[in-house]
Design a protein around this motif. Structure first.
Motif, PDB file in Angstrom:
ATOM      1  N   ASP A  35      34.308  28.775  44.782  1.00  0.00           N
ATOM      2  CA  ASP A  35      33.338  27.982  44.019  1.00  0.00           C
ATOM      3  C   ASP A  35      32.257  28.857  43.410  1.00  0.00           C
ATOM      4  O   ASP A  35      31.797  28.612  42.293  1.00  0.00           O
ATOM      5  N   LYS A  36      31.840  29.868  44.147  1.00  0.00           N
ATOM      6  CA  LYS A  36      30.803  30.769  43.639  1.00  0.00           C
ATOM      7  C   LYS A  36      31.286  31.508  42.395  1.00  0.00           C
ATOM      8  O   LYS A  36      30.557  31.627  41.417  1.00  0.00           O
ATOM      9  N   ALA A  37      32.519  31.992  42.437  1.00  0.00           N
ATOM     10  CA  ALA A  37      33.066  32.738  41.304  1.00  0.00           C
ATOM     11  C   ALA A  37      33.211  31.852  40.067  1.00  0.00           C
ATOM     12  O   ALA A  37      33.035  32.320  38.942  1.00  0.00           O
ATOM     13  N   ALA A  38      33.533  30.590  40.290  1.00  0.00           N
ATOM     14  CA  ALA A  38      33.706  29.675  39.155  1.00  0.00           C
ATOM     15  C   ALA A  38      32.408  29.509  38.369  1.00  0.00           C
ATOM     16  O   ALA A  38      32.440  29.258  37.165  1.00  0.00           O
ATOM     17  N   LYS A  39      31.260  29.683  39.027  1.00  0.00           N
ATOM     18  CA  LYS A  39      29.960  29.498  38.378  1.00  0.00           C
ATOM     19  C   LYS A  39      29.248  30.804  38.047  1.00  0.00           C
ATOM     20  O   LYS A  39      28.265  30.796  37.317  1.00  0.00           O
ATOM     21  N   ASP A  40      29.719  31.909  38.588  1.00  0.00           N
ATOM     22  CA  ASP A  40      29.022  33.196  38.486  1.00  0.00           C
ATOM     23  C   ASP A  40      29.166  33.793  37.084  1.00  0.00           C
ATOM     24  O   ASP A  40      30.267  34.025  36.601  1.00  0.00           O
ATOM     25  N   GLU A  41      28.044  34.072  36.447  1.00  0.00           N
ATOM     26  CA  GLU A  41      28.042  34.659  35.100  1.00  0.00           C
ATOM     27  C   GLU A  41      28.605  36.074  35.078  1.00  0.00           C
ATOM     28  O   GLU A  41      29.010  36.556  34.029  1.00  0.00           O
ATOM     29  N   ASP A  42      28.619  36.737  36.223  1.00  0.00           N
ATOM     30  CA  ASP A  42      29.167  38.090  36.279  1.00  0.00           C
ATOM     31  C   ASP A  42      30.648  38.109  35.895  1.00  0.00           C
ATOM     32  O   ASP A  42      31.166  39.151  35.479  1.00  0.00           O
ATOM     33  N   PHE A  43      31.322  36.978  36.030  1.00  0.00           N
ATOM     34  CA  PHE A  43      32.749  36.901  35.734  1.00  0.00           C
ATOM     35  C   PHE A  43      33.037  36.260  34.373  1.00  0.00           C
ATOM     36  O   PHE A  43      34.168  35.827  34.123  1.00  0.00           O
ATOM     37  N   ASP A  44      32.055  36.208  33.506  1.00  0.00           N
ATOM     38  CA  ASP A  44      32.265  35.604  32.186  1.00  0.00           C
ATOM     39  C   ASP A  44      33.394  36.285  31.412  1.00  0.00           C
ATOM     40  O   ASP A  44      34.132  35.620  30.679  1.00  0.00           O
ATOM     41  N   SER A  45      33.546  37.583  31.577  1.00  0.00           N
ATOM     42  CA  SER A  45      34.606  38.291  30.838  1.00  0.00           C
ATOM     43  C   SER A  45      36.005  37.894  31.324  1.00  0.00           C
ATOM     44  O   SER A  45      36.989  38.108  30.612  1.00  0.00           O
ATOM     45  N   LEU A  46      36.088  37.301  32.509  1.00  0.00           N
ATOM     46  CA  LEU A  46      37.391  36.895  33.050  1.00  0.00           C
ATOM     47  C   LEU A  46      37.766  35.458  32.692  1.00  0.00           C
ATOM     48  O   LEU A  46      38.913  35.059  32.872  1.00  0.00           O
ATOM     49  N   ARG A  47      36.832  34.682  32.198  1.00  0.00           N
ATOM     50  CA  ARG A  47      37.075  33.254  31.971  1.00  0.00           C
ATOM     51  C   ARG A  47      38.178  32.976  30.962  1.00  0.00           C
ATOM     52  O   ARG A  47      38.785  31.920  30.984  1.00  0.00           O
ATOM     53  N   VAL A  48      38.442  33.899  30.074  1.00  0.00           N
ATOM     54  CA  VAL A  48      39.490  33.691  29.065  1.00  0.00           C
ATOM     55  C   VAL A  48      40.880  33.989  29.621  1.00  0.00           C
ATOM     56  O   VAL A  48      41.884  33.633  29.004  1.00  0.00           O
ATOM     57  N   ARG A  49      40.941  34.608  30.762  1.00  0.00           N
ATOM     58  CA  ARG A  49      42.229  34.966  31.365  1.00  0.00           C
ATOM     59  C   ARG A  49      42.899  33.738  31.957  1.00  0.00           C
ATOM     60  O   ARG A  49      42.263  32.907  32.599  1.00  0.00           O
ATOM     61  N   GLN A  50      44.195  33.655  31.780  1.00  0.00           N
ATOM     62  CA  GLN A  50      44.942  32.518  32.306  1.00  0.00           C
ATOM     63  C   GLN A  50      44.919  32.501  33.835  1.00  0.00           C
ATOM     64  O   GLN A  50      44.763  31.441  34.447  1.00  0.00           O
ATOM     65  N   ASP A  51      45.037  33.674  34.465  1.00  0.00           N
ATOM     66  CA  ASP A  51      45.041  33.700  35.934  1.00  0.00           C
ATOM     67  C   ASP A  51      43.689  33.274  36.507  1.00  0.00           C
ATOM     68  O   ASP A  51      43.626  32.611  37.533  1.00  0.00           O
ATOM     69  N   PHE A  52      42.593  33.596  35.828  1.00  0.00           N
ATOM     70  CA  PHE A  52      41.279  33.146  36.286  1.00  0.00           C
ATOM     71  C   PHE A  52      41.173  31.625  36.160  1.00  0.00           C
ATOM     72  O   PHE A  52      40.683  30.954  37.058  1.00  0.00           O
ATOM     73  N   GLN A  53      41.643  31.102  35.047  1.00  0.00           N
ATOM     74  CA  GLN A  53      41.584  29.656  34.841  1.00  0.00           C
ATOM     75  C   GLN A  53      42.444  28.907  35.850  1.00  0.00           C
ATOM     76  O   GLN A  53      42.033  27.873  36.377  1.00  0.00           O
ATOM     77  N   GLU A  54      43.626  29.428  36.130  1.00  0.00           N
ATOM     78  CA  GLU A  54      44.533  28.739  37.055  1.00  0.00           C
ATOM     79  C   GLU A  54      44.097  28.870  38.514  1.00  0.00           C
ATOM     80  O   GLU A  54      44.189  27.918  39.272  1.00  0.00           O
ATOM     81  N   ARG A  55      43.646  30.042  38.888  1.00  0.00           N
ATOM     82  CA  ARG A  55      43.333  30.282  40.309  1.00  0.00           C
ATOM     83  C   ARG A  55      41.884  30.022  40.665  1.00  0.00           C
ATOM     84  O   ARG A  55      41.594  29.599  41.787  1.00  0.00           O
ATOM     85  N   ILE A  56      40.977  30.282  39.758  1.00  0.00           N
ATOM     86  CA  ILE A  56      39.552  30.137  40.069  1.00  0.00           C
ATOM     87  C   ILE A  56      39.019  28.805  39.549  1.00  0.00           C
ATOM     88  O   ILE A  56      38.386  28.053  40.275  1.00  0.00           O
ATOM     89  N   LEU A  57      39.278  28.524  38.293  1.00  0.00           N
ATOM     90  CA  LEU A  57      38.768  27.282  37.698  1.00  0.00           C
ATOM     91  C   LEU A  57      39.694  26.101  37.952  1.00  0.00           C
ATOM     92  O   LEU A  57      39.348  24.972  37.670  1.00  0.00           O
ATOM     93  N   LYS A  58      40.894  26.372  38.439  1.00  0.00           N
ATOM     94  CA  LYS A  58      41.885  25.337  38.758  1.00  0.00           C
ATOM     95  C   LYS A  58      42.295  24.528  37.532  1.00  0.00           C
ATOM     96  O   LYS A  58      42.577  23.344  37.616  1.00  0.00           O
ATOM     97  N   LEU A  59      42.304  25.172  36.389  1.00  0.00           N
ATOM     98  CA  LEU A  59      42.752  24.520  35.164  1.00  0.00           C
ATOM     99  C   LEU A  59      44.240  24.766  34.999  1.00  0.00           C
ATOM    100  O   LEU A  59      44.730  25.857  35.224  1.00  0.00           O
ATOM    101  N   LYS A  60      44.945  23.759  34.604  1.00  0.00           N
ATOM    102  CA  LYS A  60      46.371  23.914  34.358  1.00  0.00           C
ATOM    103  C   LYS A  60      46.556  24.388  32.918  1.00  0.00           C
ATOM    104  O   LYS A  60      45.834  23.974  32.020  1.00  0.00           O
ATOM    105  N   PRO A  61      47.522  25.263  32.710  1.00  0.00           N
ATOM    106  CA  PRO A  61      47.752  25.718  31.330  1.00  0.00           C
ATOM    107  C   PRO A  61      48.201  24.544  30.483  1.00  0.00           C
ATOM    108  O   PRO A  61      48.848  23.607  30.983  1.00  0.00           O
TER     109      PRO A  61
END
Length: 129
Positions: free
Chosen positions: A96-122
């Motif tokens: 949950d912390k990583a999903a909100k942490d601005e330090d990981f903004d560069s990873l938000r566009v990655r599919q693996d970050f979206q699927e594993r951290i943000l729990k978004l389905k492709p």
């Protein structure tokens, strides 16, 4: 003590007793130093310090998490994602912390970050007409 000549004398022996928590404490200290360097604007120094912390105490999710953040901020996205997933495996609260942490903004566009951290389905693949 032992007998040396005619007199009994004490013989001092140096003994090292291993403190199991010493590595973890040092790992936390390096991680803290890394965050302080980050606050001072020294990103390469922060990356180096948190890297030492993560290597000294890989069993602590916090050291791995902060190292992942410094990797992301220094442009090492693949390594950052690996460290972040390792931190979450150790301590699930970092998800949950990583999903909100601005330090990981560069990873938000990655599919693996979206699927594993943000729990978004492709998005589903488009169906041909």
């Amino acid at each position: 003590y032992e007998r040396i000549g005619e007199r009994e004398r004490f013989k001092f022996v140096l003994t090292r007793i291993y403190n199991a928590g010493a590595r973890s404490d040092r790992g936390r200290a390096h991680t803290t130093n890394g965050r302080l360097l980050f606050n001072d604007g020294d990103l390469p120094g922060a990356l180096a310090e948190t890297g030492i912390g993560a290597r000294l105490a890989p069993e602590l999710g916090a050291t791995r998490y902060h190292h992942a953040a410094m990797l992301a901020l220094n442009g090492h996205d693949d390594d950052s994602m690996r460290e972040l997933l390792a931190a979450i495996k150790i301590d699930g609260r970092f998800l949950d912390k990583a999903a909100k942490d601005e330090d990981f903004d560069s990873l938000r566009v990655r599919q693996d970050f979206q699927e594993r951290i943000l729990k978004l389905k492709p998005p589903p693949a488009p169906t041909p007409p």
